[in-house]
Scaffold this motif. Structure first.
Motif, mmCIF file in Angstrom:
data_model
loop_
_atom_site.group_PDB
_atom_site.id
_atom_site.type_symbol
_atom_site.label_atom_id
_atom_site.label_comp_id
_atom_site.label_asym_id
_atom_site.label_seq_id
_atom_site.Cartn_x
_atom_site.Cartn_y
_atom_site.Cartn_z
ATOM 1 N N ASN A 209 -11.555 3.998 -20.997
ATOM 2 C CA ASN A 209 -10.378 4.508 -20.294
ATOM 3 C C ASN A 209 -9.176 4.601 -21.224
ATOM 4 O O ASN A 209 -8.396 5.560 -21.162
ATOM 5 C CB ASN A 209 -10.036 3.602 -19.113
ATOM 6 N N SER A 210 -9.013 3.608 -22.092
ATOM 7 C CA SER A 210 -7.867 3.603 -23.000
ATOM 8 C C SER A 210 -7.971 4.731 -24.025
ATOM 9 O O SER A 210 -6.971 5.374 -24.367
ATOM 10 C CB SER A 210 -7.753 2.249 -23.696
ATOM 11 N N ILE A 211 -9.174 4.987 -24.511
ATOM 12 C CA ILE A 211 -9.366 6.108 -25.436
ATOM 13 C C ILE A 211 -9.105 7.434 -24.724
ATOM 14 O O ILE A 211 -8.462 8.337 -25.270
ATOM 15 C CB ILE A 211 -10.776 6.068 -26.049
ATOM 16 N N ALA A 212 -9.573 7.552 -23.486
ATOM 17 C CA ALA A 212 -9.302 8.763 -22.710
ATOM 18 C C ALA A 212 -7.799 8.964 -22.537
ATOM 19 O O ALA A 212 -7.293 10.096 -22.622
ATOM 20 C CB ALA A 212 -9.988 8.684 -21.348
ATOM 21 N N ALA A 213 -7.064 7.859 -22.310
ATOM 22 C CA ALA A 213 -5.608 7.950 -22.158
ATOM 23 C C ALA A 213 -4.956 8.463 -23.439
ATOM 24 O O ALA A 213 -4.052 9.309 -23.394
ATOM 25 C CB ALA A 213 -5.045 6.579 -21.783
ATOM 26 N N VAL A 214 -5.428 7.970 -24.575
ATOM 27 C CA VAL A 214 -4.883 8.427 -25.858
ATOM 28 C C VAL A 214 -5.125 9.931 -26.032
ATOM 29 O O VAL A 214 -4.230 10.682 -26.448
ATOM 30 C CB VAL A 214 -5.505 7.647 -27.031
ATOM 31 N N GLU A 215 -6.303 10.366 -25.693
ATOM 32 C CA GLU A 215 -6.628 11.791 -25.832
ATOM 33 C C GLU A 215 -5.727 12.673 -24.968
ATOM 34 O O GLU A 215 -5.494 13.840 -25.292
ATOM 35 C CB GLU A 215 -8.089 12.030 -25.457
ATOM 36 N N GLU A 216 -5.229 12.106 -23.870
ATOM 37 C CA GLU A 216 -4.378 12.882 -22.965
ATOM 38 C C GLU A 216 -2.892 12.690 -23.234
ATOM 39 O O GLU A 216 -2.052 13.163 -22.462
ATOM 40 C CB GLU A 216 -4.698 12.525 -21.507
ATOM 41 N N GLY A 217 -2.554 11.974 -24.317
ATOM 42 C CA GLY A 217 -1.151 11.899 -24.702
ATOM 43 C C GLY A 217 -0.504 10.540 -24.621
ATOM 44 O O GLY A 217 0.704 10.419 -24.900
ATOM 45 N N ALA A 218 -1.243 9.490 -24.255
ATOM 46 C CA ALA A 218 -0.665 8.149 -24.235
ATOM 47 C C ALA A 218 -0.415 7.690 -25.671
ATOM 48 O O ALA A 218 -1.318 7.736 -26.513
ATOM 49 C CB ALA A 218 -1.587 7.168 -23.526
ATOM 50 N N ALA A 219 0.813 7.262 -25.941
ATOM 51 C CA ALA A 219 1.182 6.812 -27.282
ATOM 52 C C ALA A 219 1.235 5.293 -27.378
ATOM 53 O O ALA A 219 1.420 4.759 -28.473
ATOM 54 C CB ALA A 219 2.534 7.397 -27.673
ATOM 55 N N ARG A 220 1.091 4.625 -26.248
ATOM 56 C CA ARG A 220 1.099 3.159 -26.213
ATOM 57 C C ARG A 220 -0.085 2.674 -25.384
ATOM 58 O O ARG A 220 -0.352 3.212 -24.309
ATOM 59 C CB ARG A 220 2.391 2.625 -25.577
ATOM 60 N N ILE A 221 -0.758 1.668 -25.883
ATOM 61 C CA ILE A 221 -1.890 1.080 -25.183
ATOM 62 C C ILE A 221 -1.741 -0.437 -25.202
ATOM 63 O O ILE A 221 -1.318 -1.021 -26.190
ATOM 64 C CB ILE A 221 -3.233 1.468 -25.843
ATOM 65 N N ASP A 222 -2.111 -1.083 -24.083
ATOM 66 C CA ASP A 222 -2.109 -2.545 -23.985
ATOM 67 C C ASP A 222 -3.505 -3.095 -24.214
ATOM 68 O O ASP A 222 -4.508 -2.465 -23.831
ATOM 69 C CB ASP A 222 -1.661 -2.992 -22.592
ATOM 70 N N ALA A 223 -3.570 -4.274 -24.804
ATOM 71 C CA ALA A 223 -4.843 -4.961 -25.009
ATOM 72 C C ALA A 223 -4.545 -6.438 -25.217
ATOM 73 O O ALA A 223 -3.388 -6.834 -25.388
ATOM 74 C CB ALA A 223 -5.580 -4.390 -26.218
ATOM 75 N N SER A 224 -5.587 -7.264 -25.201
ATOM 76 C CA SER A 224 -5.404 -8.699 -25.440
ATOM 77 C C SER A 224 -6.583 -9.242 -26.238
ATOM 78 O O SER A 224 -7.697 -8.715 -26.164
ATOM 79 C CB SER A 224 -5.272 -9.469 -24.115
ATOM 80 N N LEU A 225 -6.328 -10.286 -26.993
ATOM 81 C CA LEU A 225 -7.379 -10.926 -27.772
ATOM 82 C C LEU A 225 -8.448 -11.481 -26.839
ATOM 83 O O LEU A 225 -8.147 -12.131 -25.837
ATOM 84 C CB LEU A 225 -6.787 -12.051 -28.623
ATOM 85 N N CYS A 226 -9.696 -11.210 -27.159
ATOM 86 C CA CYS A 226 -10.852 -11.614 -26.331
ATOM 87 C C CYS A 226 -10.808 -10.984 -24.945
ATOM 88 O O CYS A 226 -11.558 -11.394 -24.057
ATOM 89 C CB CYS A 226 -10.938 -13.136 -26.199
ATOM 90 N N GLY A 227 -9.923 -10.007 -24.729
ATOM 91 C CA GLY A 227 -9.782 -9.421 -23.400
ATOM 92 C C GLY A 227 -9.151 -10.366 -22.398
ATOM 93 O O GLY A 227 -9.243 -10.137 -21.190
ATOM 94 N N LEU A 228 -8.488 -11.419 -22.878
ATOM 95 C CA LEU A 228 -7.970 -12.455 -21.978
ATOM 96 C C LEU A 228 -7.021 -11.843 -20.959
ATOM 97 O O LEU A 228 -6.061 -11.162 -21.309
ATOM 98 C CB LEU A 228 -7.239 -13.528 -22.790
ATOM 99 N N GLY A 229 -7.299 -12.096 -19.684
ATOM 100 C CA GLY A 229 -6.461 -11.558 -18.630
ATOM 101 C C GLY A 229 -7.074 -11.801 -17.269
ATOM 102 O O GLY A 229 -8.138 -12.405 -17.140
ATOM 103 N N ALA A 230 -6.394 -11.315 -16.255
ATOM 104 C CA ALA A 230 -6.848 -11.512 -14.879
ATOM 105 C C ALA A 230 -8.137 -10.738 -14.626
ATOM 106 O O ALA A 230 -8.430 -9.735 -15.276
ATOM 107 C CB ALA A 230 -5.760 -11.055 -13.910
ATOM 108 N N GLY A 231 -8.899 -11.218 -13.638
ATOM 109 C CA GLY A 231 -10.153 -10.563 -13.296
ATOM 110 C C GLY A 231 -11.135 -10.617 -14.457
ATOM 111 O O GLY A 231 -11.357 -11.663 -15.059
ATOM 112 N N ALA A 232 -11.716 -9.469 -14.791
ATOM 113 C CA ALA A 232 -12.612 -9.392 -15.950
ATOM 114 C C ALA A 232 -11.828 -9.137 -17.230
ATOM 115 O O ALA A 232 -12.397 -8.751 -18.248
ATOM 116 C CB ALA A 232 -13.651 -8.299 -15.736
#
Length: 338
Positions: A209-232
């Protein structure tokens, strides 16, 4: 190699990742993680309670440290990246924001439900007066048509936001929806206002999804080490950077450095593995805010019901962030129907 795209990454390990550790990172944890991230090339390091400034409370869960101690610990060790805070109007206040700035915070992301951008006006305008890099965050964007997201994004831009994010808080989107909504927002905003994308991995497609967002013009993307975050969890930073390297997206981030930070610094501090278990998968399937998971698990245990039934019912009712009190009501109602 020649890159097709260039983006800026915001790491959310010390904010969204707080949900996965019940907001119990210590100042020592914060320093270690922030130090590991600083200099890797991530543009921003977001650090607050999982629910943003002012989030440490009986409703959202008390943090291990005071907000000021936590923010100072991060700001003291970060030299190359900017330190950002999250603010949800109604939880955090302008006064909370001013205290964060006094601690050294240089950027703020003001988050509202995806149809309620108007409540961000005061906070975005004040952030600009304070000289902060200012971002608007449209949460639970899967619930809102692209045309409405454009209207709400324009509001945030008019208040002074440097960027506006489509936020898949529930990890409920698939690639076609991401493309449609990011493209619409990019076309609908002034050219000097960037588009960002924040994914959760409840359906296992956050990197795609994040790569798809970049292809459509997103210039900023969020991420976290080990994917740490809520849910999955969030888009795993080290995985996303590696995928970007293969795909021709310039993140400005050093791959080995973030791999080391994930493996050596964050993983030993995780309370549980970040996996797509049945509960987090249900979040994405039902389209429910990822931070509801721990609350739903507690309510399921209290009332002797299946957490999945709670989450599906919350999704049917289109419950949004700020309505956490509904989780207990739904659990009680399900128990009564048994």
């Amino acid at each position: 190699m020649a890159y097709k795209y260039q983006i800026r990454l915001t790491d959310v390990t010390l904010r969204d990742g707080m949900h996965a550790v019940r907001h119990q990172f210590s100042t020592e944890d914060a320093r270690a993680i922030a130090s590991a991230l600083d200099g890797t090339g991530v543009a921003l390091i977001e650090a607050t309670h999982g629910d943003g400034l002012g989030g440490s409370s009986i409703q959202y869960g008390f943090a291990k440290e005071t907000e000021e101690d936590y923010l100072r610990a991060v700001c003291e060790v970060v030299r190359s990246s900017k330190v950002a805070a999250l603010l949800l109007p109604g939880i955090g206040t302008v006064e909370d924001l001013k205290r964060a700035v006094a601690c050294g915070v240089q950027a703020v992301r003001v988050a509202t439900h995806s149809t309620e951008a108007d409540i961000s006006a005061q906070h975005i305008e004040e952030a600009r007066k304070l000289g902060l890099e200012t971002v608007g965050f449209l949460m639970l964007s899967h619930m809102t048509p692209a045309s409405v997201l454009v209207e709400e994004g324009r509001k945030m831009a008019s208040y002074g936001a440097h960027a506006v994010y489509i936020v898949d808080s529930a990890g409920a989107m698939l690639m076609d929806e991401v493309r449609r909504k990011v493209s619409a927002l990019r076309d609908g905003l002034p050219s000097d206002v960037e588009v960002g994308f924040h994914a959760h991995n409840n359906l296992g497609v956050s990197v795609a999804n994040s790569i798809a967002a970049v292809e459509e013009g997103a210039a900023r993307i969020d991420a976290s080490l080990c994917g740490l975050g809520a849910g999955a969890g969030n888009t795993p930073l080290e995985v996303f950077v590696a995928a970007c390297e293969k795909y021709g997206i310039d993140t400005g981030v050093q791959l080995y450095s973030v791999m080391d930070a994930a493996e050596n610094i964050v993983r030993p501090r995780m309370h549980r593995p970040i996996v797509t278990d049945k509960a987090s998968l249900t979040l994405g399937y039902a389209g429910v805010y990822s931070s509801f998971l721990l609350h739903a698990n507690r309510a399921a245990e209290q009332f002797g019901v299946d957490a999945r039934d709670i989450l599906v019912e919350l999704g049917r009712r289109k419950v949004v962030g700020g309505q956490e009190d509904m989780i207990v009501d739904v659990a009680y109602a399900i128990a009564q129907e048994k």
